[in-house]
Design a protein around this motif. Structure first.
Motif: not given
Lengths: 298, 298
Positions: B205-218
């Motif tokens: 599958g793939r992320v369709v919303a909230g991706m920035e909660e994952l991509s900006a993790l330390k």
């Protein structure tokens, strides 16, 4: 146990070559083995005259400038840095899967000796430019490869070459006019290579260390990823030219050269992975998937 | 002023078509205009039976599952979710320009009704699969395009098709054995598309919303981006199937379909940008640069 996946195998793997007939002769090895077997002549040090230190509260970001493609822009940035234009400014934008960007948010800091506008430097003649081509097709350009370890493209028909918007590349923000970028506003690619920007903007360098200090910044919630509140911005303590920093405070790094047999072997190690985990070798590589290899100076 | 760069122009621009002769007939417009002119039939709602909500302290991440490519893996993940396997686990890895990943860090949670091993589902037959091809060359595959708005590739010679590792795609971590992935460990692409993973792992599958909660993790500082200390991990409050969440608590989203004239127009708007800022149109597009268009359900 499952967390071992995607590990880079350290042991040499005996395997047949799967390189294409057109590629240079390469030894089939895993990337870790290629790096381990490299010689000192496979590496070059960063030039302190073309290295910037972007100092953030969380750490240092090291940027290597490339004056071969946008010499006026690089020179203007070095003037701005020398006169401490960036000190106390801020990272004002973080757009997910695209760029982070810094500038003078109040847009009133004086330019000092720097030029206010610069003629466009979005591509240059490919003549007399040592270019190491990749063997595989590219979605955007007739030919892609490396110039001094920077990702680049060239077009045989027009004899033009340009730097390419891969991850960590640094460019000069501009307004609609092609001469409106002057280096006071810089951006760094933090997502999928935005190749549509190629030949539309001056690329001046790329981050070689500390990228994670930029890529993990909280994304801005305003239009285009700009931060809506000043307190969300990351302050810039200073930007310095390495040559103007005391020797003891410099980051001493080496970059793997791209005009060597070792680099050809490294590319092949990424085109056809030798690690046990991989079952179907890609047999190809896209320019922006070729890793930049950096190490502390030995 | 300079910060206006890369803005999407809102005004329609009169311009000649620069599409290739082979591409479907398209109207030359900016992306914003294409979206504004879209009809309700150009969109589809997320299926609650194939939508997951990953609930993190900072917010919700919405994942759309695609059971057409890895039905056994998707079914096993839905079993794990139904039995609340993931609740209280953690994001254990964030490797810069690669993936974030979650699992049971202690590796001792019981699997319940879920399968422990699953036969590989890394590609499938392309027959009877509606495929919208892109017109431009790809570095890795003979043909790339979209299946149900998911990025995919297919190989005419072998009649195989597979999902592609673009930004935000969700895959099933595995050990060296091809049947060792069972869905308990999932990863999401947060950087340049790692296409070498294609056909080596099950994408679900793939992320369709909230991706920035994952991509900006330390980013994790251990090997492969794993966090070295447990307190650096991001806890997972819960993972739920949308169909098992009360209607009022669901994220009601629509995805732009990829099998329409509107989508062909959108692709062309990205191949040849109409916004004033762009001076040299790319004339091409790479699969993972085609944006996923998501909006709240109207």
């Amino acid at each position: 146990m499952r967390r071992a996946w995607l590990a880079i195998a350290i042991l040499p793997l005996a395997a047949h070559s799967a390189s294409s007939a057109d590629a240079p002769a390469v030894k089939p090895r895993a990337m870790a083995d290629v790096i381990a077997a490299s010689k000192s002549t496979d590496w070059r040090s960063l030039d302190p005259q073309n290295t910037l230190y972007l100092e953030l509260p969380q750490g240092r970001v090291v940027i290597e400038l490339n004056p071969k493609f946008a010499p006026r822009h690089v020179a203007n940035i070095k003037t701005l840095v020398h006169e401490r234009y960036f000190d106390g400014l801020a990272i004002v934008r973080a757009q997910d899967n695209f760029v982070v960007q810094w500038n003078d948010p109040d847009n009133k800091r004086p330019l000092g000796s720097a030029q206010k506008t610069l003629d466009a430097e979005f591509s240059r003649t490919a003549n007399e430019l040592a270019f190491t081509p990749l063997p595989d097709p590219d979605s955007y350009a007739a030919e892609v490869g490396f110039v001094d370890a920077f990702p680049a493209a060239r077009e045989p028909r027009t004899h033009l070459a340009w730097l390419v918007h891969c991850y960590a590349m640094v460019g000069v923000g501009r307004d609609d006019d092609v001469d409106s970028g002057n280096g006071t506003e810089l951006y760094v690619v933090i997502g999928q290579a935005p190749r549509q920007l190629d030949r539309n903007v001056a690329l001046v360098g790329r981050v070689v260390a500390g990228m994670e200090e930029l890529s993990a910044l909280k994304r801005g919630t305003g239009a285009l990823g700009f931060y809506e509140k000043p307190e969300e911005r990351t302050p810039i303590r200073s930007v310095r030219l390495a040559a103007e920093v005391p020797e003891a405070e410099r980051s001493h790094l080496e970059i793997m050269r791209t005009d060597t047999q070792t680099f050809a072997d490294l590319v092949e190690s990424q085109r056809n992975r030798r690690e046990e985990w991989y079952k179907v070798p890609a047999g190809r590589i896209e320019l922006c998937n070729v890793p930049l290899i950096v190490r502390p100076r030995t």
